[in-house]
Design a protein around this motif. Structure first.
Motif, PDB file in Angstrom:
ATOM      1  N   ASN A  79      32.558  50.853  33.520  1.00  0.00           N
ATOM      2  CA  ASN A  79      33.327  51.490  33.409  1.00  0.00           C
ATOM      3  C   ASN A  79      34.397  51.174  33.445  1.00  0.00           C
ATOM      4  OD1 ASN A  79      30.913  53.533  32.291  1.00  0.00           O
ATOM      5  ND2 ASN A  79      30.758  53.844  34.527  1.00  0.00           N
ATOM      6  N   LEU A  80      34.597  50.660  34.757  1.00  0.00           N
ATOM      7  CA  LEU A  80      35.682  50.529  34.486  1.00  0.00           C
ATOM      8  C   LEU A  80      36.775  48.819  34.097  1.00  0.00           C
ATOM      9  CD1 LEU A  80      38.559  49.892  37.077  1.00  0.00           C
ATOM     10  CD2 LEU A  80      37.424  48.619  38.171  1.00  0.00           C
ATOM     11  N   LEU A  81      35.376  48.506  33.137  1.00  0.00           N
ATOM     12  CA  LEU A  81      36.540  47.547  32.427  1.00  0.00           C
ATOM     13  C   LEU A  81      36.345  47.318  30.596  1.00  0.00           C
ATOM     14  CD1 LEU A  81      33.668  44.466  32.918  1.00  0.00           C
ATOM     15  CD2 LEU A  81      35.820  44.568  33.577  1.00  0.00           C
ATOM     16  N   LYS A  82      35.753  49.541  30.719  1.00  0.00           N
ATOM     17  CA  LYS A  82      36.707  49.323  29.208  1.00  0.00           C
ATOM     18  C   LYS A  82      37.903  50.413  29.583  1.00  0.00           C
ATOM     19  CE  LYS A  82      32.903  52.165  28.886  1.00  0.00           C
ATOM     20  NZ  LYS A  82      31.840  53.566  28.315  1.00  0.00           N
ATOM     21  N   SER A  83      38.177  50.215  30.512  1.00  0.00           N
ATOM     22  CA  SER A  83      39.517  51.142  31.338  1.00  0.00           C
ATOM     23  C   SER A  83      40.679  50.351  29.729  1.00  0.00           C
ATOM     24  CB  SER A  83      39.542  51.649  31.758  1.00  0.00           C
ATOM     25  OG  SER A  83      41.180  52.134  32.604  1.00  0.00           O
ATOM     26  N   PRO A  84      41.723  50.878  29.420  1.00  0.00           N
ATOM     27  CA  PRO A  84      42.267  49.987  29.263  1.00  0.00           C
ATOM     28  C   PRO A  84      43.852  49.729  29.500  1.00  0.00           C
ATOM     29  CG  PRO A  84      42.051  51.536  26.817  1.00  0.00           C
ATOM     30  CD  PRO A  84      41.459  51.749  28.976  1.00  0.00           C
ATOM     31  N   ILE A  85      43.764  50.442  30.696  1.00  0.00           N
ATOM     32  CA  ILE A  85      44.446  50.347  31.845  1.00  0.00           C
ATOM     33  C   ILE A  85      44.216  48.959  32.719  1.00  0.00           C
ATOM     34  CG2 ILE A  85      46.018  51.858  33.697  1.00  0.00           C
ATOM     35  CD1 ILE A  85      45.819  54.512  32.450  1.00  0.00           C
ATOM     36  N   PHE A  86      43.458  49.244  32.800  1.00  0.00           N
ATOM     37  CA  PHE A  86      42.268  47.949  34.146  1.00  0.00           C
ATOM     38  C   PHE A  86      42.361  46.435  32.932  1.00  0.00           C
ATOM     39  CE2 PHE A  86      38.831  45.841  35.116  1.00  0.00           C
ATOM     40  CZ  PHE A  86      39.719  45.237  36.054  1.00  0.00           C
ATOM     41  N   LEU A  87      42.309  46.586  32.194  1.00  0.00           N
ATOM     42  CA  LEU A  87      42.281  45.177  30.767  1.00  0.00           C
ATOM     43  C   LEU A  87      43.665  45.214  31.495  1.00  0.00           C
ATOM     44  CD1 LEU A  87      39.652  46.205  28.430  1.00  0.00           C
ATOM     45  CD2 LEU A  87      39.222  44.893  29.824  1.00  0.00           C
ATOM     46  N   LEU A  88      44.467  45.982  30.891  1.00  0.00           N
ATOM     47  CA  LEU A  88      46.170  45.329  30.734  1.00  0.00           C
ATOM     48  C   LEU A  88      46.406  44.808  32.163  1.00  0.00           C
ATOM     49  CD1 LEU A  88      48.339  45.027  28.760  1.00  0.00           C
ATOM     50  CD2 LEU A  88      49.202  47.628  29.366  1.00  0.00           C
ATOM     51  N   PHE A  89      46.115  45.574  33.546  1.00  0.00           N
ATOM     52  CA  PHE A  89      46.938  44.774  34.197  1.00  0.00           C
ATOM     53  C   PHE A  89      45.512  43.683  34.809  1.00  0.00           C
ATOM     54  CE2 PHE A  89      45.220  44.735  39.170  1.00  0.00           C
ATOM     55  CZ  PHE A  89      46.247  44.293  39.551  1.00  0.00           C
ATOM     56  N   LEU A  90      44.090  43.449  34.122  1.00  0.00           N
ATOM     57  CA  LEU A  90      43.861  42.036  34.972  1.00  0.00           C
ATOM     58  C   LEU A  90      44.056  41.349  33.876  1.00  0.00           C
ATOM     59  CD1 LEU A  90      40.947  40.927  35.651  1.00  0.00           C
ATOM     60  CD2 LEU A  90      39.756  41.249  33.611  1.00  0.00           C
ATOM     61  N   PHE A  91      44.769  41.209  32.589  1.00  0.00           N
ATOM     62  CA  PHE A  91      45.258  39.834  31.611  1.00  0.00           C
ATOM     63  C   PHE A  91      47.117  40.099  32.322  1.00  0.00           C
ATOM     64  CE2 PHE A  91      48.442  39.401  28.011  1.00  0.00           C
ATOM     65  CZ  PHE A  91      47.719  38.036  28.061  1.00  0.00           C
ATOM     66  N   SER A  92      47.515  41.159  32.710  1.00  0.00           N
ATOM     67  CA  SER A  92      48.750  40.666  34.025  1.00  0.00           C
ATOM     68  C   SER A  92      48.761  39.763  35.170  1.00  0.00           C
ATOM     69  CB  SER A  92      49.562  42.070  34.438  1.00  0.00           C
ATOM     70  OG  SER A  92      49.877  42.332  33.323  1.00  0.00           O
ATOM     71  N   LEU A  93      47.877  40.194  35.735  1.00  0.00           N
ATOM     72  CA  LEU A  93      47.185  38.994  36.740  1.00  0.00           C
ATOM     73  C   LEU A  93      46.926  37.607  36.335  1.00  0.00           C
ATOM     74  CD1 LEU A  93      45.195  41.238  39.220  1.00  0.00           C
ATOM     75  CD2 LEU A  93      47.189  40.794  39.383  1.00  0.00           C
ATOM     76  N   ILE A  94      46.150  37.452  35.238  1.00  0.00           N
ATOM     77  CA  ILE A  94      46.326  36.359  34.688  1.00  0.00           C
ATOM     78  C   ILE A  94      46.870  35.966  34.332  1.00  0.00           C
ATOM     79  CG2 ILE A  94      44.515  34.835  32.879  1.00  0.00           C
ATOM     80  CD1 ILE A  94      42.827  37.177  33.109  1.00  0.00           C
ATOM     81  N   LEU A  95      48.058  36.417  33.581  1.00  0.00           N
ATOM     82  CA  LEU A  95      49.246  35.723  33.294  1.00  0.00           C
ATOM     83  C   LEU A  95      49.979  34.748  34.607  1.00  0.00           C
ATOM     84  CD1 LEU A  95      51.102  38.030  30.411  1.00  0.00           C
ATOM     85  CD2 LEU A  95      49.735  35.505  29.798  1.00  0.00           C
ATOM     86  N   LEU A  96      50.265  35.590  35.157  1.00  0.00           N
ATOM     87  CA  LEU A  96      50.841  35.364  36.743  1.00  0.00           C
ATOM     88  C   LEU A  96      50.642  34.418  37.225  1.00  0.00           C
ATOM     89  CD1 LEU A  96      52.084  39.036  38.153  1.00  0.00           C
ATOM     90  CD2 LEU A  96      53.405  37.578  37.072  1.00  0.00           C
ATOM     91  N   SER A  97      48.649  34.250  37.009  1.00  0.00           N
ATOM     92  CA  SER A  97      48.642  33.148  37.888  1.00  0.00           C
ATOM     93  C   SER A  97      48.097  31.885  37.128  1.00  0.00           C
ATOM     94  CB  SER A  97      47.043  33.581  38.498  1.00  0.00           C
ATOM     95  OG  SER A  97      46.220  33.381  36.844  1.00  0.00           O
ATOM     96  N   VAL A  98      48.170  32.145  35.498  1.00  0.00           N
ATOM     97  CA  VAL A  98      48.184  30.925  34.793  1.00  0.00           C
ATOM     98  C   VAL A  98      49.651  30.201  34.779  1.00  0.00           C
ATOM     99  CG1 VAL A  98      47.835  30.220  32.776  1.00  0.00           C
ATOM    100  CG2 VAL A  98      46.267  31.937  34.156  1.00  0.00           C
ATOM    101  N   LEU A  99      51.005  31.250  34.379  1.00  0.00           N
ATOM    102  CA  LEU A  99      52.498  30.543  34.321  1.00  0.00           C
ATOM    103  C   LEU A  99      52.674  30.410  34.928  1.00  0.00           C
ATOM    104  CD1 LEU A  99      53.806  34.067  32.360  1.00  0.00           C
ATOM    105  CD2 LEU A  99      52.660  31.695  31.700  1.00  0.00           C
ATOM    106  N   PRO A 100      52.148  30.209  37.051  1.00  0.00           N
ATOM    107  CA  PRO A 100      53.655  29.062  37.147  1.00  0.00           C
ATOM    108  C   PRO A 100      52.620  27.681  37.393  1.00  0.00           C
ATOM    109  CG  PRO A 100      52.551  30.743  38.580  1.00  0.00           C
ATOM    110  CD  PRO A 100      52.003  31.300  36.624  1.00  0.00           C
ATOM    111  N   LYS A 101      50.922  27.216  36.833  1.00  0.00           N
ATOM    112  CA  LYS A 101      50.639  26.502  36.349  1.00  0.00           C
ATOM    113  C   LYS A 101      51.279  25.417  35.783  1.00  0.00           C
ATOM    114  CE  LYS A 101      46.868  27.441  39.772  1.00  0.00           C
ATOM    115  NZ  LYS A 101      45.227  27.534  39.423  1.00  0.00           N
ATOM    116  N   MET A 102      51.129  26.375  34.509  1.00  0.00           N
ATOM    117  CA  MET A 102      51.607  26.092  33.509  1.00  0.00           C
ATOM    118  C   MET A 102      52.640  25.047  33.326  1.00  0.00           C
ATOM    119  SD  MET A 102      49.370  28.621  30.607  1.00  0.00           S
ATOM    120  CE  MET A 102      50.572  27.596  29.191  1.00  0.00           C
ATOM    121  N   GLN A 103      53.685  25.913  34.391  1.00  0.00           N
ATOM    122  CA  GLN A 103      55.667  25.637  34.202  1.00  0.00           C
ATOM    123  C   GLN A 103      55.501  23.713  35.138  1.00  0.00           C
ATOM    124  OE1 GLN A 103      57.823  28.478  35.728  1.00  0.00           O
ATOM    125  NE2 GLN A 103      59.553  27.412  36.407  1.00  0.00           N
TER     126      GLN A 103
END
Length: 203
Positions: A154-178
């Motif tokens: 049910n948590l995975l179906k929440s748009p707010i949670f998915l947006l938050f999860l996507f933001s965390l992924i970006l924050l963790s991946v972007l420094p490594k890519m940089q």
């Protein structure tokens, strides 16, 4: 003689007609009709999950379950005064008093008159008769509301949670890519400024 016989015949004729009409009228009056309108109906205004747990009672001994649209009906209600209310595990609804009375018309027909009055307090009812019994939510007892079970799906179906999860992924991946990009740029600069010792000795 002829006139007297005619008068006797007419008298008998009218007498027969009179008795026939009298008997016909008496039979019509005795054939009374009883309308089976002794029912109590109404509606509960609530969501489907609330309706599923609701039960409508008529004086605590007769009950029905409402339909999915909230409609309910009690059939063949006997003459009397009843309290009608909704029972729910954690929600309180308004209550009504219902009066069912039998009445006889001029034609000796029997009909039922149903009147409903809303309770203003546990022991006081309104003097105004309602045209329809409509149950509405009066109070919600929060301490009786069952706690919802947590499900990850049910948590995975929440748009707010998915947006938050996507933001965390970006924050963790972007420094490594940089960092990788900086290393690539540094290697490119070193390759461009490299000077061979042999070429320098020839010069």
């Amino acid at each position: 003689m002829m006139i007297r016989e005619k008068l006797n015949f007419l008298s008998i004729f009218f007498l027969v007609i009179f008795f026939y009409v009298h008997i016909t009228i008496s039979e019509c009056k005795s054939d009374s009709i009883e309308l089976n309108n002794n029912y109590v109906e109404g509606i509960i205004k609530a969501k489907l999950d609330i309706l599923a747990e609701s039960t409508v009672y008529l004086d605590s001994d007769t009950f029905v379950k409402p339909r999915t649209d909230g409609y309910f009906i009690f059939n063949n209600v006997k003459e009397g005064v009843y309290d009608i209310f909704v029972n729910h595990p954690y929600i309180e609804f308004n209550k009504f008093q219902v009066e069912v009375k039998k009445s006889v018309t001029k034609n000796n027909d029997k009909i039922y008159i149903v009147r409903a009055y809303e309770y203003l307090s546990p022991f006081e009812k309104s003097n105004l008769m309602v045209t329809q019994i409509v149950f509405k939510v009066n109070n919600v007892f929060e301490f009786l509301v069952p706690k919802k079970t947590f499900y990850l799906f049910n948590l995975l179906k929440s748009p707010i949670f998915l947006l938050f999860l996507f933001s965390l992924i970006l924050l963790s991946v972007l420094p490594k890519m940089q960092q990788i990009q900086e290393e690539v740029n540094e290697e490119s600069m070193n390759a461009a400024t490299y000077k061979s010792p042999f070429i320098e000795s020839v010069k």
